[in-house]
Design a protein around this motif. Sequence first.
Motif, PDB file in Angstrom:
ATOM      1  N   ASP A   1       1.003  -1.209  -0.054  1.00  0.00           N
ATOM      2  CA  ASP A   1       0.000  -0.202  -0.048  1.00  0.00           C
ATOM      3  C   ASP A   1       0.738   1.398   0.084  1.00  0.00           C
ATOM      4  O   ASP A   1       0.526   2.194  -0.595  1.00  0.00           O
ATOM      5  CB  ASP A   1      -0.954   0.032   1.181  1.00  0.00           C
ATOM      6  N   LEU A   2       2.044   1.259   0.871  1.00  0.00           N
ATOM      7  CA  LEU A   2       2.833   2.476   0.759  1.00  0.00           C
ATOM      8  C   LEU A   2       3.623   2.665  -0.478  1.00  0.00           C
ATOM      9  O   LEU A   2       3.675   3.768  -0.959  1.00  0.00           O
ATOM     10  CB  LEU A   2       3.866   2.087   1.832  1.00  0.00           C
TER      11      LEU A   2
ATOM     12  N   LYS B   1       0.757  12.564  -8.554  1.00  0.00           N
ATOM     13  CA  LYS B   1      -0.154  13.790  -8.206  1.00  0.00           C
ATOM     14  C   LYS B   1       0.362  15.015  -8.010  1.00  0.00           C
ATOM     15  O   LYS B   1       0.015  16.124  -8.404  1.00  0.00           O
ATOM     16  CB  LYS B   1      -1.125  13.395  -7.115  1.00  0.00           C
TER      17      LYS B   1
ATOM     18  N   GLU C   1       7.569   7.793   1.049  1.00  0.00           N
ATOM     19  CA  GLU C   1       6.770   6.704   1.330  1.00  0.00           C
ATOM     20  C   GLU C   1       7.381   5.546   0.607  1.00  0.00           C
ATOM     21  O   GLU C   1       7.610   4.475   0.662  1.00  0.00           O
ATOM     22  CB  GLU C   1       5.273   6.940   0.699  1.00  0.00           C
TER      23      GLU C   1
ATOM     24  N   GLU D   1       1.269   7.071  -6.058  1.00  0.00           N
ATOM     25  CA  GLU D   1       0.400   7.816  -6.665  1.00  0.00           C
ATOM     26  C   GLU D   1       0.424   9.593  -6.133  1.00  0.00           C
ATOM     27  O   GLU D   1       0.370  10.484  -6.700  1.00  0.00           O
ATOM     28  CB  GLU D   1      -0.860   7.551  -5.885  1.00  0.00           C
ATOM     29  N   ASN D   2       1.138   9.589  -5.115  1.00  0.00           N
ATOM     30  CA  ASN D   2       1.710  11.016  -4.419  1.00  0.00           C
ATOM     31  C   ASN D   2       2.494  11.743  -5.248  1.00  0.00           C
ATOM     32  O   ASN D   2       2.620  12.747  -5.506  1.00  0.00           O
ATOM     33  CB  ASN D   2       1.849  10.754  -2.966  1.00  0.00           C
TER      34      ASN D   2
ATOM     35  N   THR E   1       2.183   1.837  -3.662  1.00  0.00           N
ATOM     36  CA  THR E   1       1.341   2.367  -4.479  1.00  0.00           C
ATOM     37  C   THR E   1       0.908   3.863  -4.124  1.00  0.00           C
ATOM     38  O   THR E   1       0.835   4.726  -4.870  1.00  0.00           O
ATOM     39  CB  THR E   1       0.048   1.588  -4.269  1.00  0.00           C
ATOM     40  N   ASP E   2       0.608   4.013  -2.691  1.00  0.00           N
ATOM     41  CA  ASP E   2       0.521   5.297  -2.321  1.00  0.00           C
ATOM     42  C   ASP E   2       1.620   6.238  -2.691  1.00  0.00           C
ATOM     43  O   ASP E   2       1.265   7.580  -3.033  1.00  0.00           O
ATOM     44  CB  ASP E   2       0.272   5.458  -0.950  1.00  0.00           C
TER      45      ASP E   2
ATOM     46  N   GLN F   1       3.915  17.063  -1.749  1.00  0.00           N
ATOM     47  CA  GLN F   1       3.094  15.957  -1.894  1.00  0.00           C
ATOM     48  C   GLN F   1       4.205  14.969  -2.715  1.00  0.00           C
ATOM     49  O   GLN F   1       4.169  13.872  -2.388  1.00  0.00           O
ATOM     50  CB  GLN F   1       1.764  16.119  -2.924  1.00  0.00           C
TER      51      GLN F   1
ATOM     52  N   ASP G   1       8.894   1.964   1.869  1.00  0.00           N
ATOM     53  CA  ASP G   1       8.479   0.513   1.346  1.00  0.00           C
ATOM     54  C   ASP G   1       9.632  -0.155   0.717  1.00  0.00           C
ATOM     55  O   ASP G   1       9.719  -1.207   1.137  1.00  0.00           O
ATOM     56  CB  ASP G   1       7.429   1.075  -0.018  1.00  0.00           C
TER      57      ASP G   1
ATOM     58  N   GLY H   1       5.535  11.063  -1.287  1.00  0.00           N
ATOM     59  CA  GLY H   1       5.535  10.160  -2.240  1.00  0.00           C
ATOM     60  C   GLY H   1       6.833   9.562  -2.148  1.00  0.00           C
ATOM     61  O   GLY H   1       6.875   8.315  -2.193  1.00  0.00           O
TER      62      GLY H   1
END
Length: 66
Positions: A4-5, A15, A59, A11-12, A7-8, A52, A63, A56
């Motif tokens: 999840d981290l 974005k 994160e 994504e961050n 992927t997050d 942001q 990970d 990311g």
Amino acid sequence: MADDLGTDGLENQAKGAAKEVGGKIRHAVGDMTGDTSEQIKGKAKEMEGKAQRKVGEAEGKIDRNT
């Protein structure tokens, strides 16, 4: 959870990069039109995107280390 981290994080990063670009464009338009308000809003969006994107990246590092 580590997945999840990752992927997050991606994504961050994506974005955040998009917000940075949008902010730079808005700032440039403000420069061209002489609209100080747009310049400030653009710079704020650019900084928001940069923050942001950095979150990311962090994160992603978390990970990879787990």
